[in-house]
Design a protein around this motif. Sequence first.
Motif, mmCIF file in Angstrom:
data_model
loop_
_atom_site.group_PDB
_atom_site.id
_atom_site.type_symbol
_atom_site.label_atom_id
_atom_site.label_comp_id
_atom_site.label_asym_id
_atom_site.label_seq_id
_atom_site.Cartn_x
_atom_site.Cartn_y
_atom_site.Cartn_z
ATOM 1 N N GLU A 145 0.849 -1.187 0.000
ATOM 2 C CA GLU A 145 0.000 0.000 0.000
ATOM 3 C C GLU A 145 0.886 1.238 0.000
ATOM 4 O OE1 GLU A 145 -2.633 -0.238 3.367
ATOM 5 O OE2 GLU A 145 -3.020 -2.372 3.017
ATOM 6 N N MET A 146 0.459 2.239 -0.753
ATOM 7 C CA MET A 146 1.259 3.464 -0.860
ATOM 8 C C MET A 146 0.352 4.665 -0.630
ATOM 9 S SD MET A 146 3.746 4.400 -4.061
ATOM 10 C CE MET A 146 4.628 5.952 -4.176
ATOM 11 N N ILE A 210 -0.407 -3.478 -5.831
ATOM 12 C CA ILE A 210 -0.147 -2.201 -5.148
ATOM 13 C C ILE A 210 -1.471 -1.460 -5.049
ATOM 14 C CG2 ILE A 210 1.147 -0.032 -5.179
ATOM 15 C CD1 ILE A 210 3.164 -1.326 -7.038
ATOM 16 N N VAL A 211 -1.786 -0.989 -3.847
ATOM 17 C CA VAL A 211 -3.038 -0.251 -3.657
ATOM 18 C C VAL A 211 -2.727 1.186 -3.263
ATOM 19 C CG1 VAL A 211 -5.306 -0.257 -2.566
ATOM 20 C CG2 VAL A 211 -4.023 -2.395 -2.744
ATOM 21 N N THR A 212 -3.354 2.127 -3.951
ATOM 22 C CA THR A 212 -3.242 3.548 -3.591
ATOM 23 C C THR A 212 -4.647 4.138 -3.574
ATOM 24 O OG1 THR A 212 -3.172 4.354 -5.869
ATOM 25 C CG2 THR A 212 -1.052 3.741 -4.874
ATOM 26 N N ARG A 231 -6.741 1.134 -7.345
ATOM 27 C CA ARG A 231 -7.007 2.400 -6.645
ATOM 28 C C ARG A 231 -8.322 2.316 -5.901
ATOM 29 N NH1 ARG A 231 -7.105 6.320 -11.475
ATOM 30 N NH2 ARG A 231 -6.483 8.020 -10.088
ATOM 31 N N ILE A 232 -8.333 2.954 -4.729
ATOM 32 C CA ILE A 232 -9.592 3.018 -3.998
ATOM 33 C C ILE A 232 -10.095 4.446 -4.044
ATOM 34 C CG2 ILE A 232 -9.200 1.123 -2.390
ATOM 35 C CD1 ILE A 232 -8.565 3.757 -0.451
ATOM 36 N N ASN A 233 -11.364 4.599 -3.838
ATOM 37 C CA ASN A 233 -11.948 5.928 -3.809
ATOM 38 C C ASN A 233 -12.609 6.138 -2.457
ATOM 39 O OD1 ASN A 233 -13.518 8.215 -4.054
ATOM 40 N ND2 ASN A 233 -13.890 7.860 -6.236
ATOM 41 N N GLU A 246 -7.732 -7.761 -0.592
ATOM 42 C CA GLU A 246 -8.759 -6.745 -0.774
ATOM 43 C C GLU A 246 -8.130 -5.373 -1.037
ATOM 44 O OE1 GLU A 246 -11.117 -6.609 2.682
ATOM 45 O OE2 GLU A 246 -9.376 -6.712 3.991
ATOM 46 N N ILE A 247 -8.941 -4.528 -1.660
ATOM 47 C CA ILE A 247 -8.455 -3.231 -2.112
ATOM 48 C C ILE A 247 -8.679 -2.196 -1.009
ATOM 49 C CG2 ILE A 247 -8.593 -1.534 -3.986
ATOM 50 C CD1 ILE A 247 -7.997 -4.392 -4.943
#
Length: 320
Positions: A145-146, A210-212, A231-233, A246-247
């Motif tokens: 995660e970043m 990678i999740v940002t 990407r998550i919102n 999971e994101i």
Amino acid sequence: MNLIDVNEKFATDEQCLVYLEQMRWPDGIVLCPVCGCDRISRITRKVTKDTDNKRAQLYQCLEKTCKQQFSATSGTIFNDSHLPLHKWFMALALVVDAKKGMSAKQLQSHLGIGSYRTAWYLCHRIRKAMDVDQSEFPKMTGVVEMDETYVGGKTIRRGKQAGRGTRNKDIVVAIRQRGGPVRFMQADSVRAEDLKMIAEAYISDDVEMIVTDDFKSYPLALKRFEGKHHRINHSLGYYVRGDENEIHTNTVESAFSLFKRGLNGSYHIVSIKHLHRYLAEFEYRFNERKNADRFQKILGRMMQAEPLEYKAITASPEQA
Ligand SMILES: [Zn+2]
């Protein structure tokens, strides 16, 4: 070893010194730090109040051309300090366990240190020992995660201003391997090229995912990892699915929030000049928080750290 253990086990400088001797010469063979000779004699001297922090237990090299006198702390950070070893040990135990950090002011009052300047210098030297070189860290794999944030007095909204190419030295990027260590580093900007440089330095090509968040620089910054970047919102909300892929960026955010709360609560104003040391401190503490031997480990790092000269950090102690 917690604070109470440290306080009991290392109540006197002699007890501390015996421990440091075992650490420095684990097989019991004392070597002269100057010529490497192992023909050494022991000198025990009487320590009176006015000799302050002078070591009671000294060694003398028997090599005729050398004759060096030394102790287990010679050549280490502890050597030129007027602070008794007992207080050093207590300071280490306090700092390594202070989740939200500990300011020089707090350390001064907890340990009954006379001057703020001494406490401040002490804090900086501990931070330096907590500064883990990149070569000690393998590149991150698995789920990474970043996230990024701004620290310091300025309130800068990232979108617009950053997009216009504003360069701010107080941008902090956090990268965390889920279930593993976190790394904090300063970035020159939040533009894709700067985030890219950081991501590629710390994240392995073998990473699974990678999740940002949905900040616009990430797709370009993470182009090398295309197909693995999610990407998550935050504004749309998201739910926790409960599987390991999971994101979300919850785990990097939890590491980040300790750092932010620490800066706000314990330090108030961090001079940007020293920011990298605070980052090193928070990163180190977070990554070691479950290590039962964290006190012994930081002590070992202190013994190996290069002495940090006061003038090398200087400026105004009041700022930190
Ligand atoms: Zn010698």
